[in-house]
Design a protein around this motif. Structure first.
Motif, short mmCIF file in Angstrom:
data_model
loop_
_atom_site.label_atom_id
_atom_site.label_comp_id
_atom_site.label_asym_id
_atom_site.label_seq_id
_atom_site.Cartn_x
_atom_site.Cartn_y
_atom_site.Cartn_z
N GLU A 132 -0.28 -0.98 -4.82
CA GLU A 132 -1.31 0.08 -4.78
C GLU A 132 -0.64 1.43 -4.53
OE1 GLU A 132 -4.99 -2.48 -2.78
OE2 GLU A 132 -3.81 -1.15 -1.52
N ASP A 133 -1.08 2.41 -5.28
CA ASP A 133 -0.68 3.81 -5.01
C ASP A 133 -1.68 4.70 -5.74
OD1 ASP A 133 0.90 6.36 -4.69
OD2 ASP A 133 2.44 4.96 -3.99
N LEU A 134 -1.54 6.01 -5.57
CA LEU A 134 -2.46 6.93 -6.24
C LEU A 134 -2.36 6.76 -7.75
CD1 LEU A 134 -1.79 10.08 -4.04
CD2 LEU A 134 -3.89 8.70 -4.09
N MET B 45 3.25 -1.75 4.36
CA MET B 45 3.41 -0.30 4.15
C MET B 45 4.83 0.10 4.52
SD MET B 45 -0.05 1.67 5.26
CE MET B 45 -0.55 0.72 6.65
N HIS B 46 5.50 0.71 3.59
CA HIS B 46 6.88 1.14 3.79
C HIS B 46 6.96 2.65 3.68
CE1 HIS B 46 11.35 0.74 2.41
NE2 HIS B 46 11.23 1.31 3.59
N SER B 47 7.45 3.30 4.70
CA SER B 47 7.59 4.77 4.71
C SER B 47 6.28 5.45 4.31
CB SER B 47 8.71 5.22 3.76
OG SER B 47 9.93 4.66 4.13
N VAL B 48 5.18 4.91 4.76
CA VAL B 48 3.88 5.52 4.47
C VAL B 48 3.33 6.20 5.73
CG1 VAL B 48 1.46 5.01 3.90
CG2 VAL B 48 3.28 4.00 2.54
N HIS C 79 4.79 7.16 8.37
CA HIS C 79 5.59 8.27 8.91
C HIS C 79 5.32 9.60 8.18
CE1 HIS C 79 9.48 8.16 6.20
NE2 HIS C 79 8.37 8.21 5.48
N ASP C 80 4.59 9.52 7.06
CA ASP C 80 4.26 10.75 6.32
C ASP C 80 3.07 11.49 6.92
OD1 ASP C 80 6.21 10.09 4.48
OD2 ASP C 80 4.82 9.18 3.07
N TRP C 81 2.43 10.86 7.92
CA TRP C 81 1.17 11.43 8.38
C TRP C 81 1.10 11.47 9.90
CZ3 TRP C 81 -1.33 13.35 4.31
CH2 TRP C 81 -1.04 12.80 3.05
N PRO D 297 -4.58 1.40 -8.98
CA PRO D 297 -4.72 2.79 -8.51
C PRO D 297 -5.64 2.80 -7.30
CG PRO D 297 -5.48 2.53 -10.79
CD PRO D 297 -5.27 1.17 -10.25
N TYR D 298 -5.20 3.37 -6.21
CA TYR D 298 -5.97 3.25 -4.97
C TYR D 298 -5.61 4.40 -4.03
CZ TYR D 298 -7.08 1.56 -0.26
OH TYR D 298 -7.54 1.47 1.03
N ASP D 299 -6.63 4.97 -3.39
CA ASP D 299 -6.43 5.99 -2.37
C ASP D 299 -6.64 5.33 -1.01
OD1 ASP D 299 -6.74 7.97 -0.48
OD2 ASP D 299 -8.02 9.25 -1.72
N PHE D 300 -5.61 5.34 -0.17
CA PHE D 300 -5.70 4.58 1.09
C PHE D 300 -6.67 5.19 2.11
CE2 PHE D 300 -1.09 6.25 1.65
CZ PHE D 300 -1.48 7.47 2.22
N HIS D 301 -7.33 6.28 1.76
CA HIS D 301 -8.39 6.80 2.64
C HIS D 301 -9.74 6.18 2.30
CE1 HIS D 301 -5.70 9.53 4.55
NE2 HIS D 301 -5.34 10.04 3.39
N GLY E 266 6.87 0.66 -7.26
CA GLY E 266 6.96 -0.79 -7.13
C GLY E 266 8.32 -1.37 -6.85
N HIS E 267 9.28 -0.52 -6.39
CA HIS E 267 10.63 -1.08 -6.18
C HIS E 267 10.65 -2.18 -5.11
CE1 HIS E 267 10.25 3.08 -4.57
NE2 HIS E 267 10.42 2.46 -3.44
N ASP E 268 9.85 -2.02 -4.04
CA ASP E 268 9.88 -3.03 -2.97
C ASP E 268 9.23 -4.34 -3.41
OD1 ASP E 268 11.10 -1.23 -1.37
OD2 ASP E 268 9.51 -1.08 0.13
N ILE F 130 0.86 -1.20 0.00
CA ILE F 130 0.00 0.00 0.00
C ILE F 130 0.89 1.25 0.00
CG2 ILE F 130 -1.82 1.22 1.26
CD1 ILE F 130 -2.44 -1.47 2.68
N GLY F 131 0.67 2.13 -0.97
CA GLY F 131 1.54 3.32 -1.09
C GLY F 131 2.94 2.88 -1.52
N GLY F 132 2.97 1.93 -2.42
CA GLY F 132 4.25 1.29 -2.81
C GLY F 132 5.01 2.02 -3.89
C1 LIG Z 1 7.24 8.25 1.16
S1 LIG Z 1 6.49 7.44 -0.16
C2 LIG Z 1 6.90 5.75 0.14
C3 LIG Z 1 6.83 4.94 -1.09
C4 LIG Z 1 7.28 3.48 -0.96
N1 LIG Z 1 6.43 2.72 -0.06
C5 LIG Z 1 8.71 3.43 -0.53
O1 LIG Z 1 8.99 3.09 0.63
O2 LIG Z 1 9.58 3.77 -1.33
C6 LIG Z 1 4.78 7.48 0.24
C7 LIG Z 1 3.88 6.94 -0.84
O3 LIG Z 1 2.52 7.12 -0.43
C8 LIG Z 1 1.77 7.43 -1.58
N2 LIG Z 1 0.51 8.09 -1.20
C9 LIG Z 1 0.32 9.35 -0.71
N3 LIG Z 1 -0.98 9.58 -0.50
C10 LIG Z 1 -1.63 8.43 -0.85
C11 LIG Z 1 -3.00 8.04 -0.84
N4 LIG Z 1 -3.96 8.87 -0.42
N5 LIG Z 1 -3.31 6.79 -1.25
C12 LIG Z 1 -2.34 5.92 -1.67
N6 LIG Z 1 -1.02 6.24 -1.70
C13 LIG Z 1 -0.67 7.48 -1.30
C14 LIG Z 1 2.68 8.35 -2.36
O4 LIG Z 1 2.29 8.47 -3.71
C15 LIG Z 1 4.02 7.66 -2.16
O5 LIG Z 1 4.29 6.73 -3.18
#
Ligand SMILES: C[S@@+](CC[C@H](N)C(=O)[O-])C[C@H]1O[C@@H](n2cnc3c(N)ncnc32)[C@H](O)[C@@H]1O
Length: 415
Positions: free
Chosen positions: A281-283, A318-321, A323-325, A301-305, A261-263, A256-258
């Motif tokens: 999945e990502d935007l 979820m990797h580094s997702v 911590h963005d929020w 294509p997916y919005d995690f909300h 797709g590197h991971d 989720i939020g990948g």
């Molecule tokens: C910091 S990046 C981490 C990406 C990846 N998981 C990695 O570790 O390299 C955060 C990811 O969250 C995605 N993202 C942000 N808002 C999102 C949403 N509402 N739904 C799905 N993905 C979202 C971004 O597009 C981005 O790819």
């Protein structure tokens, strides 16, 4: 704060030009010598990091406060600006192509940069060791500057320097305007304050044409570090593959939020015999811009909300997702994952820092401060993670890995 003249707690001015810790130099040198021998025998990752930490300690001990100060506020900002400009103009690529001594004039002609400007930037990068001076206005690339031809290394510079630096520099002002309090809110953010926009970081960077730079920067950040999916960190076979639904369409791993797709591509390479489906999945704006991805990975294509479309996967990842929020937004994201998880079967795998209470690594602390300023969020301690995950209905089974400031794998299940 203005310190009054004559304050008896202000040290004598001679401290500014005295080495920071000359007394510790002999001990550090001994350590360096022993660690150097260890590295030449083992050539391993941990030994190299230990030697690097000692080398840093040596520089710090030898420098005077004046030198450290000039390095921080003159030399390093000048490096960051110079590298960003040269990267954007393509100078590093031109240097790598020649792969031998090259003049400023040649670089300027190939990139249309002003030769007088480029000469000064290259002179500074030369004096800082990022390129090697071989004559008057002539340089060869170092390993670092050759790597600057790779987008996963170079793209972080425009992303941070052009996209986010203004927010960093206004952070003190933002905090003062909030009574010197740390504000972690997804609506009242330093970015909105600095840039006068109503956007999150991802939307902001995309609006500047820096969306792909962020994706490449994220890919570069993870290079060369131990990965959770390696057998010495997390036993994928025992914990995920054993007991997984083997039917062809069963979702196995959902990233989720990948990003691009590197991971999940790395997972496919390392575990090609996984059962079920791998799903990225990502935007839409990210998924639509994927250049290369193994067709065996499903792109969604997916919005995690919103409601998670893949129910009952063996693992959501979820990797580094998170911590963005800030916590309230994470709670919303987690709610959608939890609702899709199958009791007693699904796992949630969170690949993020678990900041130790003491002795945190510099890469994790740097990331934490950047995340605080740019995303109004945090790298979390174990207590922070527990406080976030338990109310969401999750239980931490085990925290795996996390040595030397790398991200841990926080393995969770429904409580
Ligand atoms: C910091 S990046 C981490 C990406 C990846 N998981 C990695 O570790 O390299 C955060 C990811 O969250 C995605 N993202 C942000 N808002 C999102 C949403 N509402 N739904 C799905 N993905 C979202 C971004 O597009 C981005 O790819």
């Amino acid at each position: 704060m203005i310190i009054p003249n004559g304050d008896s707690h202000v040290p004598d001015v001679s401290i500014a030009t005295s080495p920071n810790d000359l007394a510790s130099v002999p001990a550090i040198l001994k350590q360096i010598s022993a660690q150097g021998e260890q590295l030449s025998t083992t050539q391993d990752y941990d030994s190299r990091l230990q030697l690097l930490a000692s080398a840093r300690a040596l520089v710090q001990a030898l420098e005077t406060p004046r030198e450290t100060m000039i390095k921080h506020i003159w030399a390093q900002p000048a490096v960051q600006v110079g590298i960003t400009m040269m990267y954007e103009a393509g100078v590093f690529h031109v240097m790598a192509r020649k792969n031998g001594p090259i003049t400023v004039k040649e670089c300027a002609e190939a990139t249309k940069m002003d030769p007088n400007l480029l000469a000064r930037l290259m002179r500074h990068l030369g004096s800082m060791g990022h390129i090697t001076e071989t004559g008057v206005d002539e340089y060869t690339p170092t390993n670092f500057s050759r790597a600057m031809s790779l987008r996963i290394i170079g793209d972080g510079y425009p992303c941070i320097i052009n996209g986010l630096f203004n927010t960093l520099s206004k952070y003190g002002e933002f905090t003062k305007a909030h009574g010197n309090k740390m504000v972690l809110s997804h609506t009242d953010t330093p970015l909105r304050y600095a840039e006068k926009v109503d956007m999150d970081v991802f939307t902001w960077l995309r609006s500047l044409g820096l969306g792909s730079h962020l994706n490449n920067h994220m890919a570069g950040y993870h290079q060369g570090r131990p990965s959770w999916m390696d057998p010495d960190v997390y036993p994928v076979k025992d914990r995920l593959i054993k007991g997984a639904d083997t039917s062809e369409n069963a979702p196995f791993l959902v990233d989720i939020g990948g990003s691009t797709g590197h991971d999940i591509a790395e997972f496919l390479t390392k575990h090609p015999n996984h059962p079920g489906k791998l799903i990225l999945e990502d935007l839409p704006v990210v998924i639509d811009h994927i250049n290369h991805l193994d067709p065996r990975i499903e792109r969604v294509p997916y919005d995690f909300h919103t409601e998670q479309p893949h129910k009952g996967a063996r693992a959501y990842y979820m990797h580094s997702v998170l911590h963005d929020w800030p916590d309230d937004v994470c709670a919303d994201i987690l709610k959608n994952v939890v609702a899709a998880m199958k009791p007693g079967y699904s796992r949630l795998l969170i690949n993020e820092c678990v900041i130790p209470d003491c002795g945190a690594d510099w890469q994790a602390t740097a990331l934490d401060v950047m995340i605080m300023i740019e995303f109004s969020s945090s790298e979390r301690t174990l207590a922070d993670w527990t406080r976030l995950l338990e109310p969401a209905g999750l239980r931490i089974i085990k925290v795996w890995g996390g040595k030397n400031g790398t991200e841990s794998l926080i393995e969770c299940e429904l409580a």
